[in-house]
Design an enzyme around this catalytic site. Structure first.
Site, PDB file in Angstrom:
ATOM      1  N   LYS B  63      42.020  37.800  38.767  1.00  0.00           N
ATOM      2  CA  LYS B  63      42.190  37.562  40.203  1.00  0.00           C
ATOM      3  C   LYS B  63      43.308  38.392  40.822  1.00  0.00           C
ATOM      4  O   LYS B  63      43.355  38.542  42.042  1.00  0.00           O
ATOM      5  CB  LYS B  63      42.451  36.083  40.452  1.00  0.00           C
ATOM      6  CG  LYS B  63      41.287  35.208  40.102  1.00  0.00           C
ATOM      7  CD  LYS B  63      40.079  35.525  40.947  1.00  0.00           C
ATOM      8  CE  LYS B  63      38.983  34.497  40.720  1.00  0.00           C
ATOM      9  NZ  LYS B  63      37.862  34.706  41.629  1.00  0.00           N
ATOM     10  N   SER B 280      35.795  30.212  30.849  1.00  0.00           N
ATOM     11  CA  SER B 280      34.849  31.134  31.490  1.00  0.00           C
ATOM     12  C   SER B 280      34.609  32.353  30.592  1.00  0.00           C
ATOM     13  O   SER B 280      33.522  32.928  30.595  1.00  0.00           O
ATOM     14  CB  SER B 280      35.341  31.561  32.874  1.00  0.00           C
ATOM     15  OG  SER B 280      36.563  32.237  32.790  1.00  0.00           O
TER      16      SER B 280
END
Lengths: 92, 333
Positions: B63, B280
């Site tokens: 991110k 994830s």
């Protein structure tokens, strides 16, 4: 004996969109069975094939995680507030 | 006598001098590809699998890339200027990235997140000094999105909202950095790009770049198999607010992964490859192996969005050894 159960968004497809439902049960195990009777299909989302609460699902009784109480055997009384909360938030 | 693989690491082979940088922001991107070998046993020897280790970004996740690009673009366009506060909804990693970037560039940061994000994330964001407003955990990340919109509407002039779900700069960051890095790092040999979808920025941006370089590269998304899941950071698109930057028609395929399979893969990665990742990454690896098993040759690249240190207090690790030791780890691949 009736308790209130707050539902997370992903389970509301079973409850016709309701974010809170009433259900019965002497303990959490019985409560899950009652939810399954009212909303068929919901149990396998909450519990795995051995009947245990799935690891990524947290169940709270009056704010306390049942893993730190008596798990599925945690007893319930009239008016208790139950919340079913995914263990993660999802979707960053 | 030790085998050659071991010897390679026991005997020092020169050293790589770390680069000097002026700011932590200069460390964002240029992450390495890790070749996955041990858990890829049984697949064709002509198939190679790589994972891009995004946990090595300074904020600890993929991110950082999108957050930096969105903030830079905000400054460039004049929407983010002195006196403004950065606000966004996030389930964690974008929040950490924005909190870090805001500190360096001098903007206060406010984040809206559900109370059920991992304790580690909350503490990291707290340590960066960002303000956090918590949303109802029962409403998930969509609840955080809605609460953030409400806060913004009450005082629109105060804030700059990067809006990672709708800001094209999110995907653009990956078009400009992640995609080219992967293409270069595989000498253009990549045949499959596999990544999870949260905002979809990674797969949209990097996927677009890779397809432009070679239209034959398959771009495959990974998503939770059900609305109720334990894959922090990933979105089940059919039941979520669909991000504005998500264009499903640009994907070649979408692979659903169960939370159990993803968790099991996280354990395998820590035990067999020595890399501790978040759930994830487990989902991405599981889907990648599924694809790899069907191929005779190919170069597959997936993304490990972060490392596992942010999830140590979550249910992911509760009782995992028991599950390992009784040999009841199940893999549906």
């Amino acid at each position: 004996m009736s308790v209130r159960v707050r539902m997370p968004t992903p389970l509301r497809k079973f409850t016709n969109g309701a974010d809170e439902v009433n259900a019965q049960g002497q303990n959490v195990r019985a409560l899950v069975e009652d939810l399954e009777r009212k909303f068929p299909g919901i149990k396998e989302r909450i519990c795995d094939e051995t009947g245990k609460i799935r690891r990524f699902v947290n169940v709270y009784v009056n704010g306390d995680d049942i893993r730190f109480l008596q798990n599925l055997e945690t007893s319930l009384k009239e008016g208790d507030n139950i919340s079913i909360v995914p263990a993660i938030a999802g979707g960053s | 006598m030790s085998n050659p693989t071991t010897a390679r690491w026991v005997v020092a082979e020169g050293s790589r001098e770390p680069k000097n940088v002026e700011s932590v922001l200069d460390l964002i991107g240029e992450t390495p590809l890790l070749e996955i070998r041990r858990i890829a046993q049984g697949i064709s020897p002509a198939v190679r699998i790589f994972a891009k280790l995004e946990g090595l970004n300074p904020g600890g996740s993929v991110k950082d890339r999108a957050a930096l690009k969105m903030v830079q673009e905000g400054i460039k366009s004049g929407k983010l200027r002195e006196g403004k506060t950065i606000i966004d909804s996030t389930s964690g990693n974008t929040g950490i990235a924005l909190a870090m970037i805001g500190r360096i560039l001098g903007y206060p940061v406010e984040l809206v997140m559900p109370t059920n994000v991992s304790a580690e994330r909350k503490r990291i964001i707290h340590a960066y000094g960002a303000k956090v407003t918590f949303s109802d955990p029962l409403e998930g990340s969509d609840g955080a999105i809605r609460l953030c919109r409400k806060i913004l509407e009450e005082d629109p002039d105060k804030y700059f909202k990067p809006d990672q779900y709708s800001n094209p700069m999110n995907a653009q960051a990956h078009y400009e950095t992640t995609g080219p890095e992967i293409y270069r790092q595989t000498d253009g040999e990549i045949t499959h790009f596999i990544a999870g979808i949260g905002t979809s920025g990674t797969i949209m941006g990097a996927g677009r770049y890779l397809k432009e370089r070679n239209p034959k590269i398959r771009v495959i998304a990974v998503e939770p198999d059900d609305a109720l899941h334990g894959l922090e950071g990933l979105k089940h698109m059919a039941t979520s607010i669909v991000p504005g930057i998500y264009h499903e028609e640009e994907l070649d395929a979408k692979i659903p992964v169960s939370t159990e399979d993803a968790y099991a893969m996280v354990y395998r990665l820590s035990q067999d490859e020595g890399v501790l990742v978040g759930q994830s990454s487990g989902a991405a690896m599981h889907a990648t192996l599924q694809i790899a098993r069907k191929l005779r040759s190919g170069t597959l690249v997936t993304v490990f969005p972060d490392f596992g240190d942010k999830y140590l207090t979550t249910n992911l690790w509760t009782g995992w050894r028991d599950r390992m030791s009784v040999g009841n780890l199940k893999f549906s691949i």
